[in-house]
Structures are given as C-alpha cells and as structure tokens.
Design a protein around this motif. Sequence first.
Motif, short mmCIF file in Angstrom:
data_model
loop_
_atom_site.label_atom_id
_atom_site.label_comp_id
_atom_site.label_asym_id
_atom_site.label_seq_id
_atom_site.Cartn_x
_atom_site.Cartn_y
_atom_site.Cartn_z
N MET A 1 14.45 -4.32 -31.87
CA MET A 1 13.25 -3.82 -31.20
C MET A 1 13.10 -2.34 -31.51
O MET A 1 14.10 -1.62 -31.52
CB MET A 1 13.42 -4.05 -29.69
N PRO A 2 11.90 -1.87 -31.73
CA PRO A 2 11.70 -0.44 -31.98
C PRO A 2 12.22 0.37 -30.80
O PRO A 2 11.95 0.05 -29.65
CB PRO A 2 10.18 -0.31 -32.09
N ARG A 4 12.80 3.76 -28.32
CA ARG A 4 11.94 4.79 -27.78
C ARG A 4 12.76 5.86 -27.07
O ARG A 4 12.39 6.34 -26.00
CB ARG A 4 10.92 4.18 -26.83
N HIS A 7 13.58 6.66 -22.87
CA HIS A 7 12.62 6.06 -21.94
C HIS A 7 12.89 4.56 -21.78
O HIS A 7 13.65 3.97 -22.55
CB HIS A 7 11.19 6.25 -22.46
N LEU A 8 12.26 3.97 -20.75
CA LEU A 8 12.35 2.53 -20.60
C LEU A 8 11.73 1.87 -21.83
O LEU A 8 10.70 2.34 -22.33
CB LEU A 8 11.56 2.06 -19.36
N ASN A 9 12.35 0.78 -22.31
CA ASN A 9 11.71 0.07 -23.41
C ASN A 9 10.64 -0.86 -22.86
O ASN A 9 10.49 -1.01 -21.64
CB ASN A 9 12.73 -0.66 -24.29
N GLU A 10 9.89 -1.48 -23.76
CA GLU A 10 8.72 -2.27 -23.34
C GLU A 10 9.12 -3.44 -22.46
O GLU A 10 8.42 -3.78 -21.50
CB GLU A 10 7.96 -2.79 -24.56
N CYS A 11 10.25 -4.07 -22.79
CA CYS A 11 10.69 -5.23 -22.00
C CYS A 11 11.09 -4.81 -20.59
O CYS A 11 10.81 -5.51 -19.62
CB CYS A 11 11.85 -5.92 -22.71
N ALA A 13 9.93 -2.14 -18.96
CA ALA A 13 8.73 -1.75 -18.22
C ALA A 13 7.94 -2.99 -17.80
O ALA A 13 7.50 -3.11 -16.65
CB ALA A 13 7.86 -0.83 -19.08
N ALA A 14 7.75 -3.93 -18.73
CA ALA A 14 6.99 -5.14 -18.41
C ALA A 14 7.74 -5.98 -17.38
O ALA A 14 7.14 -6.57 -16.47
CB ALA A 14 6.73 -5.95 -19.68
N GLY A 15 9.07 -6.05 -17.53
CA GLY A 15 9.88 -6.81 -16.59
C GLY A 15 9.79 -6.25 -15.18
O GLY A 15 9.75 -6.99 -14.19
N CYS A 39 6.82 7.70 -18.33
CA CYS A 39 6.97 6.26 -18.10
C CYS A 39 6.18 5.81 -16.89
O CYS A 39 5.59 4.73 -16.88
CB CYS A 39 8.45 5.90 -17.94
N VAL B 67 6.47 -6.69 -36.43
CA VAL B 67 7.80 -6.48 -35.86
C VAL B 67 7.75 -6.35 -34.33
O VAL B 67 8.65 -6.84 -33.63
CB VAL B 67 8.50 -5.26 -36.51
N TRP B 68 6.74 -5.70 -33.78
CA TRP B 68 6.63 -5.58 -32.32
C TRP B 68 6.53 -6.95 -31.68
O TRP B 68 7.22 -7.28 -30.71
CB TRP B 68 5.37 -4.79 -31.94
N SER B 71 9.66 -8.94 -31.85
CA SER B 71 10.68 -8.48 -30.90
C SER B 71 10.46 -9.13 -29.53
O SER B 71 11.41 -9.47 -28.83
CB SER B 71 10.67 -6.95 -30.78
N ARG B 77 11.09 -12.59 -21.82
CA ARG B 77 11.47 -12.70 -20.40
C ARG B 77 10.33 -12.36 -19.46
O ARG B 77 10.44 -12.57 -18.25
CB ARG B 77 12.64 -11.74 -20.13
N THR B 78 9.27 -11.78 -20.00
CA THR B 78 8.15 -11.40 -19.12
C THR B 78 6.89 -12.06 -19.65
O THR B 78 6.86 -12.60 -20.74
CB THR B 78 7.94 -9.87 -19.13
N THR B 82 1.49 -8.91 -19.80
CA THR B 82 2.02 -7.67 -19.23
C THR B 82 2.70 -6.87 -20.32
O THR B 82 2.52 -5.65 -20.42
CB THR B 82 3.04 -7.99 -18.11
N TRP B 83 3.50 -7.54 -21.13
CA TRP B 83 4.22 -6.86 -22.21
C TRP B 83 3.24 -6.20 -23.16
O TRP B 83 3.39 -5.05 -23.55
CB TRP B 83 5.09 -7.88 -22.94
N VAL B 86 1.75 -3.05 -21.75
CA VAL B 86 2.67 -1.90 -21.84
C VAL B 86 2.68 -1.37 -23.28
O VAL B 86 2.58 -0.16 -23.51
CB VAL B 86 4.10 -2.32 -21.42
N VAL B 87 2.79 -2.27 -24.25
CA VAL B 87 2.83 -1.85 -25.66
C VAL B 87 1.54 -1.15 -26.04
O VAL B 87 1.56 -0.11 -26.71
CB VAL B 87 3.08 -3.08 -26.56
N ARG B 90 1.51 2.34 -24.74
CA ARG B 90 2.43 3.19 -25.50
C ARG B 90 1.83 3.57 -26.85
O ARG B 90 1.94 4.70 -27.29
CB ARG B 90 3.74 2.44 -25.73
#
Lengths: 188, 209
Positions: A1-2, A4, A7-11, A13-15, A39, B67-68, B71, B77-78, B82-83, B86-87, B90
Amino acid sequence: MPKRGEHLNECQAAGYLDGTLDEAEREYAEAHLAVCGECRGEMLSAARLVRFRRTKRFWYLAPPLAVGLVLVVVLLANPGAAIDAAEPLIGLAESGRRVAAMSPEDGAAVGMDDVVLTWSTTEPAVTYEVTVVNVDGQVVWEVSATETQVAVPAGRLRAGRSYAWTVVARFENGDTTQTEARTFVVRR
Amino acid sequence: MKTSLPVELSRLLDAVDDESQRAAWEKFVETHSPLLLNAARSRGGGYDVVMDRYAFVLDRLRDEDFVWLRSYALNPRTSFRTWLAVVACRLCTDHHWSQHRRVNGDESERIREQNAARQHLADAVAGSWEESATLPVSERLARLHRALDSLSHRDRFLLAMRFETDASEGEIAAVMGFRSSRRVRQRLKQVQSALRDDLQRSNPSTTAA
C-alpha cells in the motif's frame, strides 16, 4: 500500500469512520486524531462525502412533505376539498409547468456575501418558496419570493459549510412544482 | 471482518485485456464520479480548478495498474465507498500541495490557528475557573495544556473536533460514532467540567487549603 509517513493510512481512516477497527486500532487512531489536524480535516471531509449523500436524500423530501402536511390539514378541515385538493396534483403533471435551478451550479463554491440563488420557470408563478438547509437537514433560511432570484443573507451561513437549496413554485390555480435540490459550499 | 468487492471494482481489477479494462474503467468512473466530483468540489475553486483536481484524482487511481485500488482489494475490511472517500480527499490534498508548494508561512498559519483554538477552549473552560481571569494568557494556556494531557485520547479528539474544526455536533457524532448530537453535547459538558475541576485542583492556593 502506498505509505503516507506518520499519518493514519487510508484503511485506518476508513475503518475508523466505518467502526470496523478493533479496540487497539481505534485507540491508536484516536490518539493520532487528537493531535493531527491534517488527518482530522481529511476524516471530516470524507465523512461529509459519505454521510452527506445519505442526508441529502432527505432534502428532496422536505418541500413535498411540507406540501403533503398542508394537504392533510386541509382535508381534515374540509373533507369536501378532497377532490379539489387532488386536482392540482393531477394538473401538475398535465400542465407541464417546470421550475429549474439556474445558479449557482451544483456544488459550486461561493463567497459568503455572494450567495444569489436564481431559477427559471416555463411560466411565471405567484410565489416562489425558497428553502436552504445545512448538512444536518436543518432549515437555515427560508423566504417566499415573487421574483426568480434571492440573495441569502450572509449571517445565515457559515464559511466552509455546505448547504442545499430548493424552490417550490406556486401558480395561480394552486399548482405547485419544485426544483431538484442543488448544493453549494461557502468559501472560507 | 472482510467485505466483498463491488462488482465494478472486481471487473476492473480482473480485466484480462486492454479492451475489457477500458470498458471496466469507464463503468467504474461512471459509478463513482459523483463522489469523486464532490471531493474535488469540496476544496473550493472555480470550474476549471475543480475539473483539474478531479482529473488528477482519476489519473492517480489509474497509476501503476490501479495500485491504490489493488491495495484495497487485498484486504477489504471497510466499505469501499468510505475508503474511496478517504482516498479522494487525500488525493485532492496532494493536488493542492502540488499546485501550491508548501512554505514555512503555512506552518506558522497552522500554529496560529491551533493556538487560537486552544485559547477558545481555555475561554470555554474558564467559565467557573475562578482565578483564570487573573492569570496571564500564557500561564492559562500552559495549565490547560497540562490538564488536556490527563484526558483520554478520545476526549482530546472530541475537544479537537469541537474547537479546532468547523464540524457540527451532528458531524462529530457521525465521525466519532456517538449515537446522537445530544450525546456529543453531554460528553463535551462532562469533559469541560472535568477540565475545570483539574484546573481548580492545580491552583496552589486551593491545594494548600
């Protein structure tokens, strides 16, 4: 995963927004969000995108619900009005009258002192009832106008916030028709 | 908890040739454009700026063979929506900084805003903090900072949402998982009360008595 950085990663934050993190992950996220403005801001923006859509559905209901409520009151007060009350609803479809929001464009960013709502109709109405609501569906301003343009008083809005607006046009024979809900955001 | 992949995402990532990938990408964009466009709009700016930002988001989602998106698919998991929200936020931030190189002035501005928020919180808490009006601002803020350190992460996050963002109580409830905005108000009241008690206790003349 890219990555960052810290900071919180996307998973994460979404979680957090979805409530799918376990207790340790949630603690970690809250510890970071307590101190990281970036964030926090991104999480709030994402929440508005996701929750906003669900709330927005109800904005479409507000004017017709209001009209429906008025009709119920009229019918209860005067049962004989049932037929008369039904006709405008039938006439609404048959007459082809339309009212369309013109500006600002859906989702446009506008200055606090520059919120002018305009719309057009296929034929002039007697009154136009304009309603502006915030993301929580609360009415922040409403007015009954006779022209196809109104300026929202600056004191009713907050910078950085998003709003939705609709117009219900009332014609001489009692017909009503309304615009689709449009949104705008007030620049900081 | 794993969630299943949306159909348009599965088709995109499983496409075996250029043509099916192109068709799948068009479907993906058609499905998710409203959310991505709203993300682009949420940062403000005129039509050209918003469309530039939207195009940037789409390009980044396509980069390096998606790639995003891959991933996310590795461990979904979400909720995808929503994911993606967030992306998108960002990527819009990345676009903003790619257009306006971050300079020291931005950091100073951030610190000024943070201090203003802390002052706002200090004023909100100072209501029944008897000697607060006699203290210099710097001392008041220093004591508040120490009192804040004693709070749980969640309560500090709550205060930050209330005093350092423009979130409404309803939005705070949605982000933090409170059942209603009323619960947010109740908890804020409890936290501010606990802060005031802590600040009263930290007064040497009070403890000596």
